[in-house]
Design a protein around this motif. Structure first.
Motif, short mmCIF file in Angstrom:
data_model
loop_
_atom_site.label_atom_id
_atom_site.label_comp_id
_atom_site.label_asym_id
_atom_site.label_seq_id
_atom_site.Cartn_x
_atom_site.Cartn_y
_atom_site.Cartn_z
N LEU A 275 0.86 -1.17 0.00
CA LEU A 275 0.00 0.00 0.00
C LEU A 275 0.90 1.22 0.00
O LEU A 275 1.69 1.41 0.92
CB LEU A 275 -0.89 0.00 1.24
N TRP A 276 0.80 2.05 -1.05
CA TRP A 276 1.67 3.21 -1.11
C TRP A 276 0.87 4.45 -1.46
O TRP A 276 -0.18 4.37 -2.10
CB TRP A 276 2.86 3.01 -2.05
N PRO A 277 1.34 5.64 -1.03
CA PRO A 277 0.55 6.87 -1.15
C PRO A 277 0.31 7.29 -2.60
O PRO A 277 1.16 7.12 -3.47
CB PRO A 277 1.42 7.92 -0.45
N VAL A 278 -0.89 7.85 -2.85
CA VAL A 278 -1.20 8.42 -4.16
C VAL A 278 -0.53 9.78 -4.30
O VAL A 278 0.03 10.12 -5.34
CB VAL A 278 -2.73 8.55 -4.33
N GLN A 279 -0.56 10.57 -3.23
CA GLN A 279 0.07 11.89 -3.26
C GLN A 279 1.58 11.71 -3.12
O GLN A 279 2.06 10.87 -2.37
CB GLN A 279 -0.45 12.76 -2.11
N GLY A 280 2.33 12.56 -3.84
CA GLY A 280 3.79 12.42 -3.81
C GLY A 280 4.50 13.76 -3.75
O GLY A 280 3.96 14.76 -3.27
N HIS A 281 5.70 13.78 -4.26
CA HIS A 281 6.56 14.95 -4.28
C HIS A 281 5.92 16.07 -5.11
O HIS A 281 5.19 15.82 -6.07
CB HIS A 281 7.90 14.54 -4.90
#
Length: 249
Positions: free
Chosen positions: A67-73
């Motif tokens: 599970l990894w974030p949709v929002q990023g840098h």
């Protein structure tokens, strides 16, 4: 074990009793191992907001889901475009550098444990662009018997030292994925690894030179009579595991 969010903490409960809390700001990733473990949707949301991936491991300690974030840098779009635009010669040169770093680390592990190996050290000067001679695999065939004994074979489906290596690499992979996401890159756009359906191919590339840190830890545990159970997991950084309980006396 149940994991949930409580204010600014990940709360860990066992049999209905709280056994620990970890601040979200201190969590690099959460590695979940154990078929009876449960977690809340709210926890997943809070981890995503903190940029911390959750990795689910199977019975052989290897990751099965992420599970990894949709929002990023904030520059994520442009960086991913530049990442996707890497030419084949550029990727081959980057892979050469990663292989050199990996073999150098393996040579350092041997020098610090069973003694230096001149052949492995020479290999670091022989790696070509793209590692067309496949020195990475040649180094591995030489490295593992020297480090773990002539009878040892690296097999992800085996127990003992192999299971301990699996778990250590899962922690390392999650940390690499977090760093990739934090840099605004996409973990599926790889330099070298091309496994179909794998969401963490770039993490598999980036983590290669750092595997040696896990190797030497497992080597030490084996010398001390360790196994792949709780004692092995206690050796991983506390911010990267979902089991904050202190070691038993």
């Amino acid at each position: 074990m149940h994991l949930s969010a409580y204010r600014g903490f990940m709360k860990i409960e066992q049999a209905g009793a709280e056994i620990g809390r970890v601040p979200f700001d201190d969590i690099g990733a959460v590695i979940v191992r154990g078929h009876g473990s449960t977690f809340s949707v709210n926890l997943c949301t809070r981890l995503s907001e903190a940029g911390a991936p959750m990795v689910i491991c199977g019975s052989n300690q290897s990751p099965t889901a992420l599970l990894w974030p949709v929002q990023g840098h904030y520059e994520q779009g442009r960086r991913m475009e530049a990442q996707a635009a890497l030419t084949r010669p550029q990727r081959k040169r980057l892979w050469r550098d990663l292989v050199i770093a990996k073999i150098t680390a393996q040579a350092s592990v041997l020098a610090a444990t069973v003694g230096p190996d001149a052949r492995l050290e020479r290999m670091t000067r022989e790696v070509l662009s793209g590692d067309t001679s496949n020195l990475e695999a040649q180094a591995a065939r030489r490295y593992w018997p020297l480090l773990m004994g002539s009878d040892f074979q690296r097999d992800r489906d085996q127990s003992g030292a192999n299971a301990a290596l699996n778990y250590g690499y899962a922690v390392l992979r999650a940390g690499a994925a977090r760093s990739i996401l934090g840099a605004g890159l996409h973990p599926s756009l790889s330099i070298h690894h091309e496994s179909r359906g794998d969401a963490l191919r770039l993490a598999d590339d980036i983590m290669e030179p750092f595997r040696a840190f896990v190797d030497i830890m497992v080597w030490q545990l084996q010398r001390e009579g360790g196994d792949s159970g709780p004692r092995t997991r206690r050796q991983t950084p506390s911010c990267l595991r979902a089991d904050p309980r202190p070691p038993r006396a």
